[in-house]
Write a protein that holds these residues in place. Structure first.
Motif, short mmCIF file in Angstrom:
data_model
loop_
_atom_site.label_atom_id
_atom_site.label_comp_id
_atom_site.label_asym_id
_atom_site.label_seq_id
_atom_site.Cartn_x
_atom_site.Cartn_y
_atom_site.Cartn_z
N LEU A 1 44.24 26.81 46.38
CA LEU A 1 44.30 26.05 45.12
C LEU A 1 45.62 26.29 44.39
CD1 LEU A 1 40.63 26.59 43.88
CD2 LEU A 1 41.67 24.40 44.50
N ASN A 2 46.06 27.55 44.35
CA ASN A 2 47.35 27.84 43.73
C ASN A 2 48.48 27.11 44.44
OD1 ASN A 2 46.51 29.44 41.62
ND2 ASN A 2 47.12 31.39 42.54
N ARG A 3 48.44 27.13 45.77
CA ARG A 3 49.50 26.48 46.54
C ARG A 3 49.52 24.97 46.29
NH1 ARG A 3 49.32 27.23 52.99
NH2 ARG A 3 47.56 25.78 52.74
N GLU A 4 48.34 24.35 46.29
CA GLU A 4 48.25 22.91 46.06
C GLU A 4 48.65 22.55 44.63
OE1 GLU A 4 47.46 18.83 46.81
OE2 GLU A 4 47.88 20.55 48.11
N ALA B 1 41.34 30.30 33.92
CA ALA B 1 42.79 30.48 33.84
C ALA B 1 43.52 29.15 33.83
CB ALA B 1 43.28 31.33 35.02
N MET B 2 42.88 28.12 34.39
CA MET B 2 43.46 26.77 34.39
C MET B 2 43.03 25.97 33.15
SD MET B 2 45.40 26.55 37.08
CE MET B 2 45.61 24.79 37.35
N GLY B 3 42.33 26.64 32.22
CA GLY B 3 41.93 25.97 30.99
C GLY B 3 40.70 25.11 31.11
N ALA B 4 39.88 25.37 32.11
CA ALA B 4 38.68 24.54 32.33
C ALA B 4 37.44 25.42 32.46
CB ALA B 4 38.85 23.68 33.58
N ASP B 5 36.28 24.86 32.08
CA ASP B 5 35.00 25.54 32.26
C ASP B 5 34.40 25.14 33.61
OD1 ASP B 5 35.02 26.86 29.81
OD2 ASP B 5 34.16 25.12 28.77
N LEU B 6 33.66 26.05 34.20
CA LEU B 6 32.97 25.77 35.45
C LEU B 6 31.53 26.26 35.31
CD1 LEU B 6 33.26 24.75 38.42
CD2 LEU B 6 33.69 27.13 39.06
N PRO C 1 47.74 31.41 38.01
CA PRO C 1 46.77 32.52 38.00
C PRO C 1 47.11 33.56 39.06
CG PRO C 1 45.64 30.39 37.91
CD PRO C 1 47.09 30.10 38.20
N ASP C 2 47.11 34.82 38.65
CA ASP C 2 47.36 35.91 39.59
C ASP C 2 46.00 36.33 40.16
OD1 ASP C 2 48.03 38.12 41.04
OD2 ASP C 2 48.93 39.24 39.38
N ILE C 3 45.71 35.85 41.36
CA ILE C 3 44.38 36.08 41.91
C ILE C 3 44.14 37.54 42.29
CG2 ILE C 3 44.25 33.70 42.72
CD1 ILE C 3 44.76 34.67 45.55
N ARG D 1 51.82 20.25 43.23
CA ARG D 1 51.63 19.12 42.32
C ARG D 1 52.34 19.30 40.99
NH1 ARG D 1 45.43 16.80 42.93
NH2 ARG D 1 45.22 17.04 45.20
N GLY D 2 53.00 20.44 40.82
CA GLY D 2 53.72 20.69 39.57
C GLY D 2 52.84 21.09 38.41
N LEU D 3 51.64 21.58 38.70
CA LEU D 3 50.71 21.93 37.62
C LEU D 3 51.07 23.24 36.92
CD1 LEU D 3 47.24 20.95 39.17
CD2 LEU D 3 48.82 19.58 37.80
N PHE D 4 52.02 23.97 37.47
CA PHE D 4 52.42 25.23 36.83
C PHE D 4 53.75 25.10 36.09
CE2 PHE D 4 49.88 27.05 40.54
CZ PHE D 4 48.72 27.15 39.78
N ALA D 5 54.16 23.87 35.84
CA ALA D 5 55.41 23.66 35.12
C ALA D 5 55.31 24.19 33.69
CB ALA D 5 55.76 22.17 35.11
#
Length: 605
Positions: A228-231, A124-129, A244-246, A235-239
């Protein structure tokens, strides 16, 4: 419905059963009358249900949250977990820096669910894990120096361990030595000194004050996602991206909670109950495909779906197949990939059942020939050459049910002189602590676990020494455990009163599990009619009351035990304890009585 004639707080024997055919005493589950009355008044409940609620330790002011749990009311502050803020910060530092992050998961359902939760948040954050799951046979449980070397060589910068790692001090120290950062997310017992790494999040860590020690690893990871969502929000990463709706992944948290047999109270109960509601939509492609592979119908999800249909199939991958199949299944969004993995897991589960049956039969034969199950010892330790390490835990659970004491089953590799075992315990006997003590004494190559379950690796020539050590260590807990090993009845009913209405009334207490046991009902003076011995040692019959009313019943894996023999003989005048289960075969919407225990008044005391 009767009350059995026992005071709510009393310890009197229920129906005068001091020793049932399984060797247990019966009593009515104790409840405070004042709390029962409070639940009746505040919640409008009938007395039997209000009493059952009180008997599960639900205080007068907790009834509403118990019956209708919400995340809003029960979600803990993530910062109340030791190192949670540090973990969220470290993960986001690595994510925003473009570092290579991998998740290292245990091979069971809880590990797979935990890994899938993180994979889906990263996606959801655009990254692979990428997922790394150790092979049960070649790598054993948890992180190892070799595994960390492999991850480092693949380019990993940060490894997040889930459902493992909290006791892997030496392996994590090696990771640090080779320049690999580690964040540990776990719930297992650990040493006083945590592994030295960026963060160790574990509600059972010494000094942790979150009060969430009953969470499975998937529950801890779910709280991590909130952190993680809170942090990320700070940090403004959801601008320019949606947060993500967990809540859409609550079904994965529920899978971990149910399949790891965690205490379903408080926040963990909310996670599980709401997670089963999310699961009921069957939107996770992996769960949907696995349900289809099992030839089960979609519909409202119950703990039975997670614990007995989906869970064993996911576990089959780690037990006798490819260790990462479960995590891949739960994290994929490709229906075709999900279908292929689900079919593979279903086939592996069929093979697992046959291997389990063979090991169970041989273990029973070995132990009962020597009388080691009935010699007064605190624990049974049984070993056999080439018993598959992937099924020894299941077999230990079966034998614990049969003999009512802790059981450790060890599969021996005779060539290498190494045994890998798994144990299951009785309430009141902390097997994980005893295994940790054995490791501290140098009796094990590896070992760990929690109160009710543990795993170990031991040299073959050390098994007898281990058996003696555990018997000495656990003997002091044996008397208390035998007192605790009783059948606790919620209500006395008649066969004619075993109705769908009664079942649905008590379903308000669901989901059921440790700390919130499924309601147990008793029938008095009944006869087993039309008994049939089924494959697997099960017994099916009809329980008939004095008035001729009856209820369909089944007892599992007992045909060769006194309980099953009494049913097969068609005896009358029996007292029977059991649970009501939905019986929807051919649309009948009835109930079946699942027998837990049988007492014959003629054999009292």
């Amino acid at each position: 419905m009767a009350d059995g004639g026992i005071p709510s707080g009393g310890i009197s024997q229920f129906l005068d059963v001091s020793r049932s055919l399984s060797g247990r005493a019966w009593r009515q589950r104790p409840a405070e009358p004042s709390v029962t009355r409070a639940h009746m008044q505040a919640l409008g409940l009938d007395e039997p249900l209000a009493r059952a609620l009180a008997s599960r330790g639900v205080r007068a002011d907790q009834g509403a949250d118990f019956l209708t749990p919400t995340l809003k009311a029960l979600f803990p502050d993530p910062s109340s977990f030791m190192d949670m803020d540090a973990a969220a910060s470290a993960i986001l530092d690595a994510l925003t820096a473009g570092s290579s992050i991998h998740v290292f998961a245990d091979y069971d359902v809880d590990g797979a669910s935990s890994a899938a939760l993180l994979v889906r948040w990263f996606r959801a954050m655009g990254a692979d894990l990428p997922i790394y799951v150790p092979d049960r046979l070649t790598e054993g449980y948890g992180p190892s120096a070799k595994a960390f070397d492999t991850l480092k060589a693949s380019g990993a910068d940060l490894v997040i361990t889930v459902d493992c790692g909290a006791a892997a001090n030496e392996a994590v120290a090696h990771a640090s030595a080779i320049g690999l950062n580690v964040v540990v997310i776990d719930h297992h017992m650990m040493r006083e000194e945590p592994p030295l790494c960026l963060a160790v999040v574990n509600p059972n860590r010494p000094g942790d004050n979150s009060g969430q020690g009953n969470l499975a690893a998937a529950g801890v990871v779910f709280v991590l996602l909130a952190a993680l969502n809170r942090e990320a929000r700070a940090r403004g990463l959801f601008a320019d991206r949606e947060q993500p709706d967990i809540r859409q992944w609550l079904d994965l948290a529920a899978m971990g909670a149910v399949c790891d047999v965690t205490g379903l109270t408080g926040f963990n109960r909310a996670l599980t109950g709401l997670g089963l509601r999310v699961m009921s939509d069957w939107k996770n492609p992996g769960l949907k495909a696995l349900l289809a592979a099992a030839k089960a119908e979609e519909g409202p999800a119950k703990t039975n779906h997670a614990g007995f249909i989906l869970g064993p199939r996911i576990n089959a991958g780690g037990r006798i197949g490819k260790s990462d199949l479960g995590a891949r299944l739960l994290s994929t969004d490709d229906p075709e990939e999900a279908r292929a993995i689900a079919e593979e897991l279903d086939a592996l589960n069929i093979g697992r059942r046959e291997i389990e049956r063979q090991v169970t039969e041989e273990a029973i034969r070995r132990v009962e020939q020597t009388g080691a199950h009935d010699d007064g010892s605190a624990v049974v330790v049984v070993a056999g050459d080439d018993w598959h390490p992937g099924v020894v835990g299941i077999v230990a659970g079966r034998l614990r049910e049969r003999w009512r004491k802790p059981v450790i089953v060890i599969g021996v590799d005779a060539v290498n002189g190494i045994g890998k075992g798994s144990g299951r315990s009785q309430p009141g006997m902390n097997l994980g602590r005893a295994i940790q003590a054995a490791w501290n004494e140098g009796l094990l190559i590896a070992g760990g676990g929690h109160a009710m379950a543990a795993g170990l690796t031991v040299k073959t020539d050390g098994i007898d020494t281990l058996r003696n050590f555990l018997n000495d260590r656990l003997s002091g807990e044996q008397v208390e455990a035998e007192v605790l090993d009783r059948v606790e009845i919620d209500a006395l009913i008649e066969p004619g009163g075993a109705t769908r209405t009664l079942f649905e009334t008590f379903e308000q207490l669901a989901p059921f599990g440790p700390a919130n046991p499924e309601p147990l009902f008793a029938l008095a003076g009944v006869q087993a009619r039309e008994p049939v011995a089924m494959n697997g040692g099960h017994v099916r019959c009809r329980l008939i009351g004095a008035d001729g009313a009856s209820v369909r019943a089944i007892a599992w894996r007992c045909a060769d035990l006194p309980l099953g023999k009494a049913l097969l003989a068609g005896q009358g005048g029996l007292s029977v304890a059991g649970r009501l289960k939905a019986d929807d075969w051919n649309g009948r919407r009835g109930v079946q009585f699942e027998i837990e225990d049988v007492a014959d008044p003629r054999m009292a005391s």
